[in-house]
Design a protein around this motif. Structure first.
Motif, PDB file in Angstrom:
ATOM      1  N   GLU A  93       0.830  -1.203   0.000  1.00  0.00           N
ATOM      2  CA  GLU A  93       0.000   0.000   0.000  1.00  0.00           C
ATOM      3  C   GLU A  93       0.862   1.249   0.000  1.00  0.00           C
ATOM      4  O   GLU A  93       0.597   2.205  -0.751  1.00  0.00           O
ATOM      5  CB  GLU A  93      -0.928  -0.010   1.218  1.00  0.00           C
ATOM      6  N   HIS A  96       2.711   1.627  -3.468  1.00  0.00           N
ATOM      7  CA  HIS A  96       1.788   2.075  -4.510  1.00  0.00           C
ATOM      8  C   HIS A  96       1.509   3.572  -4.393  1.00  0.00           C
ATOM      9  O   HIS A  96       1.556   4.313  -5.387  1.00  0.00           O
ATOM     10  CB  HIS A  96       0.477   1.286  -4.415  1.00  0.00           C
ATOM     11  N   LYS A  97       1.239   4.036  -3.188  1.00  0.00           N
ATOM     12  CA  LYS A  97       0.982   5.448  -2.951  1.00  0.00           C
ATOM     13  C   LYS A  97       2.205   6.295  -3.301  1.00  0.00           C
ATOM     14  O   LYS A  97       2.092   7.335  -3.961  1.00  0.00           O
ATOM     15  CB  LYS A  97       0.593   5.667  -1.489  1.00  0.00           C
ATOM     16  N   TYR A 194      -3.185  -7.567  -3.265  1.00  0.00           N
ATOM     17  CA  TYR A 194      -3.467  -6.127  -3.302  1.00  0.00           C
ATOM     18  C   TYR A 194      -3.281  -5.593  -4.723  1.00  0.00           C
ATOM     19  O   TYR A 194      -4.148  -4.888  -5.251  1.00  0.00           O
ATOM     20  CB  TYR A 194      -2.542  -5.393  -2.329  1.00  0.00           C
ATOM     21  N   LEU A 198      -5.951  -4.042  -7.957  1.00  0.00           N
ATOM     22  CA  LEU A 198      -5.797  -2.653  -8.398  1.00  0.00           C
ATOM     23  C   LEU A 198      -6.039  -2.545  -9.901  1.00  0.00           C
ATOM     24  O   LEU A 198      -5.637  -3.416 -10.663  1.00  0.00           O
ATOM     25  CB  LEU A 198      -4.380  -2.152  -8.103  1.00  0.00           C
TER      26      LEU A 198
END
Length: 224
Positions: A93, A96-97, A194, A198
């Motif tokens: 997470e 990705h951010k 995850y 996406l």
């Protein structure tokens, strides 16, 4: 082209990364090398990371993520293949951010799928070449079995000296690494899932029980 790769220890992920690097000319970036580079260079991040490592603690994400991004940014023109990170859902997470904020596009995610017991057997039988750890040598597979020279086994690719990693023969250590990887709640498999959920970068999942050539062909079939 920017690629993220996943696969348990013993899946041949490093070998496939080297093949992708050779074909596409991207930088093959291994998470462990990032730490070593920063620590050796005496960077601020390296010094902070070393303090945690010296205590035997995990380096927190607020140090690891900037290290990874800085290294990826250096490969912006050539493209990169990131190997060994993220290892958890939280890291996936955060990465990705961070990639979005840095304007770096993730083009593909490659997942090498392998049964846990097979992965364990592969680890315990693999041998490391002193010249290149990505040269495949394994005492249990005829196709990549080391060759004998002067009464000892040497690398089948270059003839280099072979060795085993101590933790490759330690079942407890192997189980600990695999516990993290195969954890679908917070571990690495949770990170894989995850990215599967996406929109954007497609996830290429291939059967890691096949030969090196077959796995490579399956991956290349999906890459441009």
């Amino acid at each position: 082209m920017n690629i993220l790769t996943f696969g348990p220890n013993g899946s041949g992920k490093g070998t496939q990364g080297a093949i992708i690097k050779e074909k596409y000319g991207v930088d093959h970036i291994e998470s462990g090398a990032i730490f070593r580079e920063h620590i050796k260079g005496g960077t601020d991040l390296g010094k902070k990371a070393k303090a945690y490592i010296d205590r035997g603690d995990l380096v927190p994400d607020e140090i690891t993520i900037p290290m990874v991004l800085e290294t990826l940014a250096k490969s912006k023109e050539k493209g990169w293949l990131l190997d060994g990170f993220p290892r958890s859902l939280a890291q996936a997470e955060a990465l990705h951010k961070a990639l979005q904020e840095a304007g770096m596009k993730l083009d593909y995610v490659v997942e090498i799928v392998l049964d846990r017991q097979i992965a364990k057997d592969r680890i315990m039988g693999r041998r490391l070449c002193a010249n290149d750890n990505n040269h495949p040598n394994h005492i249990a597979f005829d196709a990549i079995k080391p060759v004998e020279k002067d009464g000892r086994l040497v690398c089948r690719v270059c003839g280099g000296e072979l060795s085993t990693r101590a933790d490759d023969q330690d079942e407890e250590a192997i189980n600990k690494r695999h516990n993290i990887y195969y954890d679908e709640t917070t571990g690495t498999m949770a990170a894989v899932n995850y990215f599967k959920n996406l929109p954007g970068a497609p996830v290429i999942s291939v059967d890691g029980s096949k030969t090196i050539k077959e796995v490579s062909e399956l991956i290349m079939k999906e890459l441009p």
